[in-house]
Write a protein that holds these residues in place. Structure first.
Motif, PDB file in Angstrom:
ATOM      1  N   ALA A   9     -14.000 -25.155  28.278  1.00 44.03           N
ATOM      2  CA  ALA A   9     -14.265 -23.767  28.830  1.00 44.03           C
ATOM      3  C   ALA A   9     -14.834 -22.919  27.822  1.00 44.03           C
ATOM      4  CB  ALA A   9     -12.890 -23.217  29.273  1.00 44.03           C
ATOM      5  N   ALA A  12     -18.645 -23.308  27.585  1.00 46.36           N
ATOM      6  CA  ALA A  12     -19.244 -22.666  28.797  1.00 46.36           C
ATOM      7  C   ALA A  12     -19.399 -21.104  28.542  1.00 46.36           C
ATOM      8  CB  ALA A  12     -18.354 -22.909  30.227  1.00 46.36           C
ATOM      9  N   LEU A  13     -18.421 -20.560  27.882  1.00 43.94           N
ATOM     10  CA  LEU A  13     -18.370 -19.034  27.881  1.00 43.94           C
ATOM     11  C   LEU A  13     -19.422 -18.717  26.520  1.00 43.94           C
ATOM     12  CD1 LEU A  13     -14.760 -18.294  27.986  1.00 43.94           C
ATOM     13  CD2 LEU A  13     -16.412 -17.545  29.526  1.00 43.94           C
ATOM     14  N   ARG A  15     -22.130 -20.507  25.965  1.00 47.76           N
ATOM     15  CA  ARG A  15     -23.378 -20.827  26.610  1.00 47.76           C
ATOM     16  C   ARG A  15     -23.746 -19.517  27.503  1.00 47.76           C
ATOM     17  NH1 ARG A  15     -26.858 -24.872  29.381  1.00 47.76           N
ATOM     18  NH2 ARG A  15     -27.722 -23.682  31.172  1.00 47.76           N
ATOM     19  N   PHE A  16     -22.705 -18.980  28.173  1.00 55.73           N
ATOM     20  CA  PHE A  16     -23.003 -17.734  28.940  1.00 55.73           C
ATOM     21  C   PHE A  16     -23.198 -16.576  27.868  1.00 55.73           C
ATOM     22  CE2 PHE A  16     -22.101 -14.384  32.102  1.00 55.73           C
ATOM     23  CZ  PHE A  16     -22.783 -15.168  33.099  1.00 55.73           C
ATOM     24  N   SER A  19     -26.588 -16.753  26.552  1.00 56.63           N
ATOM     25  CA  SER A  19     -27.841 -16.715  27.652  1.00 56.63           C
ATOM     26  C   SER A  19     -27.934 -15.345  28.225  1.00 56.63           C
ATOM     27  CB  SER A  19     -27.424 -17.553  29.033  1.00 56.63           C
ATOM     28  OG  SER A  19     -28.126 -17.292  29.854  1.00 56.63           O
ATOM     29  N   ALA A  20     -26.854 -14.731  27.996  1.00 57.34           N
ATOM     30  CA  ALA A  20     -26.791 -13.121  28.623  1.00 57.34           C
ATOM     31  C   ALA A  20     -27.529 -12.337  27.528  1.00 57.34           C
ATOM     32  CB  ALA A  20     -25.410 -12.382  28.990  1.00 57.34           C
ATOM     33  N   GLN A  24     -33.239 -17.683  28.468  1.00 57.08           N
ATOM     34  CA  GLN A  24     -34.386 -17.694  29.248  1.00 57.08           C
ATOM     35  C   GLN A  24     -34.370 -16.884  30.470  1.00 57.08           C
ATOM     36  OE1 GLN A  24     -33.977 -22.085  29.387  1.00 57.08           O
ATOM     37  NE2 GLN A  24     -35.769 -22.342  28.290  1.00 57.08           N
ATOM     38  N   HIS A  25     -33.440 -16.631  30.943  1.00 56.25           N
ATOM     39  CA  HIS A  25     -33.375 -15.780  32.259  1.00 56.25           C
ATOM     40  C   HIS A  25     -33.958 -14.505  31.938  1.00 56.25           C
ATOM     41  CE1 HIS A  25     -31.254 -19.164  34.003  1.00 56.25           C
ATOM     42  NE2 HIS A  25     -29.975 -18.858  33.562  1.00 56.25           N
ATOM     43  N   GLU A 138     -15.275 -12.280  28.733  1.00 51.17           N
ATOM     44  CA  GLU A 138     -16.001 -12.062  30.213  1.00 51.17           C
ATOM     45  C   GLU A 138     -16.611 -10.694  29.984  1.00 51.17           C
ATOM     46  OE1 GLU A 138     -14.174 -12.507  33.886  1.00 51.17           O
ATOM     47  OE2 GLU A 138     -13.157 -14.568  33.343  1.00 51.17           O
ATOM     48  N   VAL A 139     -15.739  -9.835  29.909  1.00 47.16           N
ATOM     49  CA  VAL A 139     -16.186  -8.189  29.972  1.00 47.16           C
ATOM     50  C   VAL A 139     -17.416  -7.968  29.085  1.00 47.16           C
ATOM     51  CG1 VAL A 139     -15.571  -5.821  29.708  1.00 47.16           C
ATOM     52  CG2 VAL A 139     -14.113  -7.486  30.806  1.00 47.16           C
ATOM     53  N   GLN A 142     -20.622  -9.868  30.456  1.00 46.15           N
ATOM     54  CA  GLN A 142     -21.216  -9.111  31.645  1.00 46.15           C
ATOM     55  C   GLN A 142     -21.764  -7.652  31.189  1.00 46.15           C
ATOM     56  OE1 GLN A 142     -17.466  -8.249  33.933  1.00 46.15           O
ATOM     57  NE2 GLN A 142     -17.667  -9.964  34.890  1.00 46.15           N
ATOM     58  N   VAL A 145     -25.587  -8.098  30.326  1.00 46.70           N
ATOM     59  CA  VAL A 145     -26.683  -8.177  31.619  1.00 46.70           C
ATOM     60  C   VAL A 145     -26.538  -6.942  32.200  1.00 46.70           C
ATOM     61  CG1 VAL A 145     -27.238  -9.697  33.280  1.00 46.70           C
ATOM     62  CG2 VAL A 145     -25.841 -10.617  31.562  1.00 46.70           C
TER      63      VAL A 145
END
Lengths: 174, 179
Positions: A9, A12-13, A15-16, A19-20, A24-25, A138-139, A142, A145
């Motif tokens: 987990a 995953a965080l 990476r997130f 990414s944010a 590439q997004h 998480e906060v 977020q 982005v």
């Protein structure tokens, strides 16, 4: 033999978070900053008060505070000069971006040092309230982005092209 | 007996996706969520434009709901849905903020259900994006989490310009009412 704690987990965080910030997004903070011209940084729209530079400063300061409060010694406050008046954030665009990248490394390295079990712990952040670590991570992820969207909207108003498909960062969607 | 497949990473992604729509947390952290930001917008501001602006809040909300539906159908379903086909389970975007918000929740729920059915070992599998190319499932999910948050930031900026309060406090309007 001791079981190695799971980090599925956490990975995953991390990476997130990466990414944010610089993925590439086209939602990533760095991609949106890459769409700017130098004089866009200090412009404010009609009826607006916050410039892109102020938003960048806010993003970086938040990363510093969260990194210190969640993963460090918890001594850094919003009044600390390093946070209240980060000199490099007010410098050239290159300098401000270098500073912002350093603040991100501090935050993401803190996440990467955790195990899945620790995500359910409730450290007390600067707000003085025990908060599940996962939520705090998480906060702030977020947060990147969300403010990248604000940056894009200011850029679009500045460039007079606030329409679907005019985001220069959106060369591809995924 | 086979061990249950891991869903730790999927669980994180579902939580992130839930919080994109609406956060119920510790009272202060929900300023990035869609529903929270829409709550702070007056009905007339849904279709208003700030000086120099070209996209309304309503247009952005419908764009978001539409992408939820497109990704649900193309990444997990039969890829038959087209852009502009907004009806899901008989619910359309409607005309009022209330109607559109109800539809947005239904659209979010459709994609959320698909994600929640995954296991961790499926995150590396390839799925179809709406334009037909194949991408890792985890990458598609990342996009579906980041994309709304990005536009929520735009919604907040439009709201702030329309309300004349583009500062750091008003993105969190109403927090004190809940405490």
């Amino acid at each position: 033999m001791t079981d190695v704690p799971s980090t599925v987990a956490v990975t995953a965080l991390v990476r997130f978070a990466d990414s944010a910030f610089d993925g590439q997004h086209w939602h990533a903070v760095m991609r949106n900053l890459g769409s700017l011209q130098g004089d866009d940084w200090d412009w404010t729209p009609s009826e607006g008060e916050r410039s892109i530079r102020e938003i960048v400063r806010h993003i970086g300061k938040s990363k510093l505070i969260f990194a210190n409060q969640l993963f460090g010694d918890g001594t850094l406050s919003w009044d600390d000069p390093e946070v209240a008046k980060p000199v490099r954030a007010g410098g050239s665009v290159d300098e401000a971006i270098a500073w912002l990248r350093e603040t991100h490394v501090a935050f993401r390295d803190g996440i990467a040092g955790c195990t899945d079990d620790e995500l359910a712990t409730t450290p007390t952040g600067y707000w003085g309230k025990p908060t599940e670590l996962q939520w705090s991570i998480e906060v702030l992820t977020q947060h990147d982005v969300y403010h990248a969207g604000e940056i894009n909207h200011i850029r679009a108003l500045r460039h007079g092209n606030d329409a679907w498909g005019n985001d220069p960062a959106a060369e591809d969607l995924v | 007996m086979n061990p249950q497949p891991s869903t730790s990473a999927v669980g994180e992604l579902v939580t992130l996706f839930d919080h994109v729509l609406e956060e119920h947390g510790f009272g202060w952290d929900h300023w990035h969520s869609l529903v929270w930001n829409l709550r702070n917008t007056e009905p007339a501001q849904w279709t208003a434009l700030p000086p120099g602006g070209g996209r309304t809040i309503r247009e952005i909300v419908i764009h978001l709901g539409g992408t939820f539906l497109m990704y649900e159908n193309h990444a997990f379903g039969d890829a038959s849905r087209g852009w502009g086909d907004y009806v899901v389970d008989g619910v359309a975007p409607g005309h009022t903020p209330e109607e559109t918000t109800v539809w947005l929740r239904v659209a979010h729920g459709a994609l959320r259900q698909r994600v929640a059915e995954l296991t961790d070992d499926q995150l590396g599998g390839l799925r179809k994006a709406p334009w037909g190319e194949m991408y890792e499932t985890r990458r598609i999910l990342e996009l579906m989490i980041q994309h709304p948050l990005y536009h929520v930031g735009e919604i907040n900026h439009i709201r702030a310009l329309l309300q004349g309060n583009d500062d750091w406090d008003h993105q969190d309007m109403g927090r004190e009412e809940e405490t």
